[in-house]
Design a protein around this motif. Structure first.
Motif, mmCIF file in Angstrom:
data_model
loop_
_atom_site.group_PDB
_atom_site.id
_atom_site.type_symbol
_atom_site.label_atom_id
_atom_site.label_comp_id
_atom_site.label_asym_id
_atom_site.label_seq_id
_atom_site.Cartn_x
_atom_site.Cartn_y
_atom_site.Cartn_z
ATOM 1 N N ASP A 44 0.869 -1.169 0.000
ATOM 2 C CA ASP A 44 0.000 0.000 0.000
ATOM 3 C C ASP A 44 0.905 1.217 0.000
ATOM 4 N N ALA A 45 0.957 1.931 -1.140
ATOM 5 C CA ALA A 45 1.854 3.075 -1.288
ATOM 6 C C ALA A 45 1.075 4.388 -1.344
ATOM 7 N N ARG A 46 -0.128 4.409 -0.785
ATOM 8 C CA ARG A 46 -0.897 5.652 -0.812
ATOM 9 C C ARG A 46 -0.229 6.745 -0.014
ATOM 10 N N GLN A 47 0.559 6.370 0.996
ATOM 11 C CA GLN A 47 1.387 7.324 1.728
ATOM 12 C C GLN A 47 2.848 6.964 1.437
ATOM 13 N N PRO A 48 3.485 7.606 0.462
ATOM 14 C CA PRO A 48 4.808 7.172 0.003
ATOM 15 C C PRO A 48 5.863 7.091 1.101
ATOM 16 N N ASP A 49 5.754 7.924 2.128
ATOM 17 C CA ASP A 49 6.756 7.870 3.190
ATOM 18 C C ASP A 49 6.409 6.856 4.271
ATOM 19 N N ARG A 50 5.279 6.170 4.111
ATOM 20 C CA ARG A 50 4.875 5.151 5.080
ATOM 21 C C ARG A 50 4.256 3.964 4.332
ATOM 22 N N ILE A 51 5.051 3.378 3.450
ATOM 23 C CA ILE A 51 4.575 2.260 2.642
ATOM 24 C C ILE A 51 4.440 1.024 3.525
ATOM 25 N N MET A 52 3.333 0.339 3.351
ATOM 26 C CA MET A 52 3.067 -0.864 4.139
ATOM 27 C C MET A 52 3.010 -2.080 3.214
ATOM 28 N N LEU A 53 3.579 -3.189 3.683
ATOM 29 C CA LEU A 53 3.381 -4.464 3.011
ATOM 30 C C LEU A 53 2.068 -5.067 3.490
ATOM 31 N N VAL A 54 1.340 -5.669 2.569
ATOM 32 C CA VAL A 54 0.018 -6.227 2.871
ATOM 33 C C VAL A 54 0.046 -7.716 2.504
ATOM 34 N N TYR A 55 -0.190 -8.570 3.509
ATOM 35 C CA TYR A 55 -0.051 -10.011 3.322
ATOM 36 C C TYR A 55 -1.393 -10.727 3.367
ATOM 37 N N THR A 56 -1.487 -11.793 2.582
ATOM 38 C CA THR A 56 -2.462 -12.854 2.785
ATOM 39 C C THR A 56 -1.658 -14.087 3.200
ATOM 40 N N LEU A 57 -2.021 -14.695 4.323
ATOM 41 C CA LEU A 57 -1.204 -15.753 4.921
ATOM 42 C C LEU A 57 -2.039 -16.997 5.179
ATOM 43 N N ASP A 58 -1.467 -18.145 4.915
ATOM 44 C CA ASP A 58 -2.093 -19.423 5.258
ATOM 45 C C ASP A 58 -1.385 -19.985 6.478
ATOM 46 N N VAL A 59 -2.164 -20.223 7.534
ATOM 47 C CA VAL A 59 -1.605 -20.506 8.861
ATOM 48 C C VAL A 59 -2.155 -21.829 9.398
ATOM 49 N N THR A 60 -1.283 -22.599 10.029
ATOM 50 C CA THR A 60 -1.690 -23.813 10.743
ATOM 51 C C THR A 60 -1.360 -23.651 12.221
ATOM 52 N N THR A 61 -2.341 -23.949 13.058
ATOM 53 C CA THR A 61 -2.148 -23.866 14.510
ATOM 54 C C THR A 61 -2.492 -25.230 15.126
ATOM 55 N N GLY A 62 -2.494 -25.260 16.454
ATOM 56 C CA GLY A 62 -2.859 -26.501 17.134
ATOM 57 C C GLY A 62 -4.331 -26.824 17.050
ATOM 58 N N ASP A 63 -5.171 -25.811 16.777
ATOM 59 C CA ASP A 63 -6.621 -26.059 16.745
ATOM 60 C C ASP A 63 -7.279 -25.058 15.802
ATOM 61 N N ASP A 64 -7.144 -25.306 14.512
ATOM 62 C CA ASP A 64 -7.674 -24.377 13.510
ATOM 63 C C ASP A 64 -9.189 -24.246 13.591
ATOM 64 N N ALA A 65 -9.887 -25.351 13.839
ATOM 65 C CA ALA A 65 -11.346 -25.306 13.870
ATOM 66 C C ALA A 65 -11.847 -24.415 15.001
ATOM 67 N N ARG A 66 -11.209 -24.513 16.152
ATOM 68 C CA ARG A 66 -11.630 -23.697 17.299
ATOM 69 C C ARG A 66 -11.412 -22.215 16.991
ATOM 70 N N LEU A 67 -10.269 -21.899 16.415
ATOM 71 C CA LEU A 67 -9.983 -20.498 16.119
ATOM 72 C C LEU A 67 -10.907 -19.961 15.032
ATOM 73 N N LEU A 68 -11.223 -20.804 14.053
ATOM 74 C CA LEU A 68 -12.140 -20.357 13.000
ATOM 75 C C LEU A 68 -13.513 -20.056 13.590
ATOM 76 N N ALA A 69 -13.978 -20.874 14.525
ATOM 77 C CA ALA A 69 -15.261 -20.624 15.180
ATOM 78 C C ALA A 69 -15.203 -19.352 16.011
ATOM 79 N N ARG A 70 -14.088 -19.140 16.694
ATOM 80 C CA ARG A 70 -13.949 -17.946 17.535
ATOM 81 C C ARG A 70 -14.019 -16.671 16.685
ATOM 82 N N HIS A 71 -13.451 -16.720 15.497
ATOM 83 C CA HIS A 71 -13.344 -15.516 14.660
ATOM 84 C C HIS A 71 -14.347 -15.542 13.503
ATOM 85 N N ARG A 72 -15.465 -16.253 13.675
ATOM 86 C CA ARG A 72 -16.388 -16.436 12.564
ATOM 87 C C ARG A 72 -16.967 -15.130 12.034
ATOM 88 N N LYS A 73 -16.958 -14.082 12.856
ATOM 89 C CA LYS A 73 -17.496 -12.799 12.405
ATOM 90 C C LYS A 73 -16.410 -11.863 11.865
#
Length: 541
Positions: A44-73
């Protein structure tokens, strides 16, 4: 596995910061993270002096189903999608007659590849030459002003996209992840693996040559055939259905399933289809000029103090403006660190295009700046009136360039002041085989030059320095998209010709390498389903 969207970090963050950001987004201790991979990285270079990298990440944890339910919204935390491609059909033997693909640009290449992978052994007809021979012919125009009408930027293996920036991003809706299939096939054929993760992937012209060759070899290894210098000059659509094709030289070919991927410049084929009664309709497109700035200027304007950062590369831009008269004016096919090239495919006409190598390290940035036109602008009763309109302005450009395939050019300041240019300033034009300075208002209709003169200064409010007086304009850009649509139904077949599958840019259903390739995949699937249905019906009968 979880997918995290819009994870934002400063440009120069370390790896630990990414792990901390993931844990914070999931609201878990970092120790619960088992693994993560980068699915996409942009900025995101809309502010040239404060450019941010923007990621999409695929993550594995100890309990993906529980976390997906927690963050369903939370729309930024979702289940990781399954992007694997699954062909709808796998044939045990090729059909008779075999499916035919006409054209070996991105749409035809991927249509042919998918048909071959499904065991359908396609026959591919390309009017031009293999990509390396085609490259030599293209260089003959750029270096010696010699045009081969059947082998040039528009025609030949790889299509027009081969001589471009090799951009592989698109704004098409892609719920079935066809775009991922395209990128994976490119990587399998030798493209840089990073195209799978960066947000604006590109390959560049010279790398595309080898990639295209290897993909063709794969098609042939799977039983497909590729025939070069095989221009289709007639079709048999007796009874409103495809029966066969006639090639230049008189050879005929039985064909009941034909994917028509002819590209946006196959004007003679458009005329043949019209004469044979295939349903066509005129469509809007755009015309304009190429503009060149120093790439260093665009880098500074877009990235500020971060210009030259290795993760950012050469800066690009995307601009759009609606004029007071209602005309859309916009940038098209922006090529960072590239060159403006001759893209004519017919004698006595000048057409411009842009291209970059993978390194994007040439001196200038270039982009088409184009004005939208509609069928009302070129009028006439002929469905191909848009082709006549394009040809008229290409002929004017040829004449103003001196009749030698040199292109007319003008300094931006002179264009805005309505005076002819007599030479360049600090920006040296890159177009080969050369330019002749003059007044570019002679190669566009008045409403287009008026729209450009209104929009170009407005673009300077979006990118400081865009109205650089010495910026170079070169004309004329007419091949932004096909001027017609070979209209099709939901099953991908021509509205009035069963077995004909209009596909890609030449059919009016794509714009760019990725969208054309995706359309080619969809066409191959449609053909495969039709053949499968026919085979099942034959068994039942």
């Amino acid at each position: 596995m979880l997918r995290l969207l819009e994870v934002r970090l400063p440009l120069d963050h370390d790896e630990h910061a990414l792990r901390v950001a993931i844990a914070r987004a999931l609201r878990v201790p970092a120790s619960e993270l088992r693994s993560y991979t980068i699915a996409r990285r942009g900025y995101d270079a809309r502010q040239p002096d404060r450019i941010m990298l923007v990621y999409t990440l695929d993550v594995t944890t100890g309990d993906d189903a529980r976390l997906l339910a927690r963050h369903r919204k939370d729309p930024h935390i979702v289940a990781c999608p399954d992007t694997r491609y699954r062909p709808p059909v796998q044939a045990s033997r090729p059909p008779r007659p075999r499916p035919v693909v006409v054209g070996l640009g991105p749409a035809g290449l991927f249509a042919g590849l998918l048909l071959a992978q499904m065991g359908l052994c396609p026959i591919i007809l390309e009017r031009g030459k293999p990509v390396r021979a085609r490259t030599a012919d293209t260089f003959a125009l750029w270096r010696r002003k010699v045009l081969n009408p059947e082998s040039n930027v528009q025609f030949g293996e790889g299509g027009a996209g081969t001589f471009s920036d090799g951009k592989l991003h698109s704004q098409i809706s892609d719920p079935h992840h066809y775009g991922r299939k395209v990128l994976e096939e490119f990587v399998r054929a030798g493209a840089p693996p990073e195209i799978l993760t960066i947000s604006k992937p590109h390959i560049g012209t010279f790398r595309l040559v080898g990639v295209v060759e290897r993909m063709r070899a794969t098609i042939e290894e799977l039983g497909g055939e590729v025939h070069f210098e095989s221009r289709v000059v007639d079709i048999d659509r007796t009874g409103g259905a495809m029966r066969g094709l006639t090639l230049a030289g008189g050879r005929t070919l039985e064909a009941s399933h034909v994917i028509l991927a002819i590209g946006h410049s196959a004007r003679d084929t458009f005329a043949m289809l019209r004469d044979r009664g295939v349903f066509l309709e005129p469509k809007p497109f755009a015309i304009g000029l190429r503009i060149e700035h120093p790439q260093s200027l665009i880098d500074r304007c877009r990235f500020g103090r971060h210009a030259g950062h290795p993760l950012l590369g050469a800066a690009d831009y995307k601009l759009a403006q609606r004029t007071s008269g209602g005309r859309p004016v916009y940038s098209f096919c922006m090529c960072p660190g590239g060159t403006v090239v001759a893209a004519a495919s017919e004698p006595g006409r000048v057409v411009t295009n842009g291209m970059s190598q993978y390194s994007r390290n040439e001196r200038n940035a270039n982009s088409a700046i184009v004005v939208g036109v509609t069928p009302a602008d070129f009028g006439g009763d002929d469905v191909l009136a848009g082709v006549a309109f394009q040809r008229h302005w290409e002929e004017r450009a040829f004449a103003l360039g001196g009749g030698t395939y040199e292109a007319p050019a003008q300094r931006l300041a002179d264009f805005l002041a309505r005076r002819a240019s007599h030479g360049p300033g600090d920006v040296i034009p890159s177009y080969q085989p050369g330019v002749r300075f003059g007044d570019l208002s002679e190669v566009l209709p008045d409403y287009a030059t008026d729209a450009l003169r209104e929009a170009l200064p407005a673009f300077a409010h979006k990118i400081a320095g865009f109205a650089l007086p010495d910026a170079i304009l070169t004309g004329v850009e007419t091949r932004t998209s096909a001027p017609i649509r070979i209209t099709r139904d939901d099953d991908h077949q021509s509205r009035n010709t069963r077995g004909l599958y209009p596909t890609g840019e030449g059919a009016g259903y794509a714009g760019g390498i990725l969208s054309a390739a995706v359309d080619g995949i969809k066409a191959a699937e449609a053909v495969a389903r039709s053949l499968s249905t026919r085979r099942q019906a034959g068994r039942q009968g």
